[in-house]
Enzyme design. Structure first.
Site, PDB file in Angstrom:
ATOM      1  CG  ASP A  75      34.541  45.450  46.702  1.00  0.00           C
ATOM      2  OD1 ASP A  75      33.629  45.126  45.921  1.00  0.00           O
ATOM      3  OD2 ASP A  75      35.655  44.886  46.691  1.00  0.00           O
ATOM      4  CB  SER A  76      32.747  41.496  48.072  1.00  0.00           C
ATOM      5  OG  SER A  76      33.696  41.598  47.026  1.00  0.00           O
ATOM      6  CB  CYS A 102      30.800  45.900  44.993  1.00  0.00           C
ATOM      7  SG  CYS A 102      30.525  44.136  44.760  1.00  0.00           S
ATOM      8  CB  CYS A 132      34.820  42.766  38.542  1.00  0.00           C
ATOM      9  SG  CYS A 132      35.283  42.173  40.197  1.00  0.00           S
ATOM     10  CD  GLU A 182      39.077  39.716  48.362  1.00  0.00           C
ATOM     11  OE1 GLU A 182      39.173  39.522  49.574  1.00  0.00           O
ATOM     12  OE2 GLU A 182      38.832  40.853  47.878  1.00  0.00           O
TER      13      GLU A 182
HETATM   14  N1  DGL Z   1      34.510  43.685  43.373  1.00  0.00           N
HETATM   15  C1  DGL Z   1      33.232  43.191  43.164  1.00  0.00           C
HETATM   16  C2  DGL Z   1      32.628  43.564  41.827  1.00  0.00           C
HETATM   17  O1  DGL Z   1      32.898  44.658  41.369  1.00  0.00           O
HETATM   18  C3  DGL Z   1      32.890  41.796  43.627  1.00  0.00           C
HETATM   19  C4  DGL Z   1      33.864  40.732  43.490  1.00  0.00           C
HETATM   20  C5  DGL Z   1      33.406  39.491  44.240  1.00  0.00           C
HETATM   21  O2  DGL Z   1      33.301  39.571  45.458  1.00  0.00           O
HETATM   22  O3  DGL Z   1      33.157  38.473  43.583  1.00  0.00           O
HETATM   23  O4  DGL Z   1      31.860  42.833  41.258  1.00  0.00           O
END
Ligand code: DGL
Length: 282
Positions: A16-17, A79, A200, A166
């Site tokens: 994931d990010s 993600c 998300c 975050e």
């Molecule tokens: N958790 C990620 C998603 O499901 C990305 C969130 C992000 O880095 O903006 O989209």
């Protein structure tokens, strides 16, 4: 580190990010505790949700390659933004050239497959990052699977929610303000929504607050258990992959940012202490 006792087989990578993929990992470990996992959060470059298609693809590709180098035979893009913007190219262009025995799977398709069990009136709200919403992946995949008109889909980007997660701002007045703000917008667009997809993987961390501000009959779908069940099912259907996986029950955590910070935040979320190491992926 838990990963020190890794068995000889190959690992399942969870990418994931940042922290959001932990909401997927946690459920996967519940359903499939026997395998060896490597979690990678690209916290140094999060959020992905506001970045262009090219940048998300490039970052995701680098992360997936890093996980392959670390001994992963398969990687779950935990993600939605990466699943929406990078998965198809990785599956259709990169893997066939690079190594067709490797697999990269996403979170959008399993979530859509699970959708039919939830809504009574077909009015669905999809809350996601700007990138996921702009990609139109949810409406397109829903139409592909269920045809036109089965569901009325309303998408809304919630760009403040990922930075809140975050930064460990999971409660408090400021967070409540942004939870209420987007939910009000969503129900203004379609007051009949009876099912909300948290599209998300960061958003389940805000779920207690989200649940406080939606009408009680509205169902809120997180993706963790759906992706976990779908992975279990995939491994039953693909014994050639399952056979290669290590069964040491280990989990190793890596971040592209500060390990201590990740340990703190991930520990709170997972409910036990974890050890994390820093890794460079570019
Ligand atoms: N958790 C990620 C998603 O499901 C990305 C969130 C992000 O880095 O903006 O989209």
């Amino acid at each position: 580190m838990e990963g020190m006792f890794m068995s000889k087989g190959e690992n399942i990578g969870i990418f994931d990010s940042g922290y959001g993929g932990l909401t997927i990992l946690k459920e996967i470990i519940k359903v499939l505790p026997q395998y060896d996992y490597i979690y990678l959060g690209d916290n140094a470059r999060a959020p992905y949700g506001t970045r262009s298609f090219e940048v998300v693809y490039h970052y995701t590709r680098e992360a997936v390659n890093r996980l392959f180098d670390m001994g992963c035979r398969m990687v779950i893009l935990a993600c939605n933004t990466a699943s929406a913007k990078a998965l198809r190219t990785i599956q259709q262009v990169d893997l066939p050239r690079q190594d067709p025995s490797r697999r990269v799977l996403g979170v959008i398709r399993p979530s859509i497959e699970a959708l039919s069990g939830y809504s009574s009136n077909g009015h669905i709200g999809i809350l996601a990052t700007r990138g996921t919403v702009a990609s139109e992946s949810y409406p397109m995949e829903i139409e592909k699977l269920y045809g036109v008109g089965r569901f009325k889909i309303t998408q809304l980007a919630c760009p403040m929610w990922v930075p809140l997660v975050e930064n460990n701002e999971l409660t408090g007045e400021g967070t409540e303000f942004f939870i209420r703000k987007y939910l009000t917008q969503l129900f203004t667009l379609d007051p009949d929504i009876d099912t909300i997809v948290l599209g998300c993987t960061h958003y389940p961390l805000l779920r207690p607050l989200i649940a406080r501000f939606v009408p009680p009959h509205v169902k809120i779908i997180g993706q963790g258990h759906i992706v976990a069940d779908s992975l279990a099912n995939y491994l039953v259907r693909h014994p050639e992959m399952e056979r290669r996986l290590g069964c040491g029950g280990s989990v190793s955590y890596y971040t592209t940012d500060k390990a201590e910070l990740f340990e703190q935040m991930a520990g709170i979320f997972m409910g036990y202490e974890i050890e994390c190491a820093n890794v460079q992926i570019c």
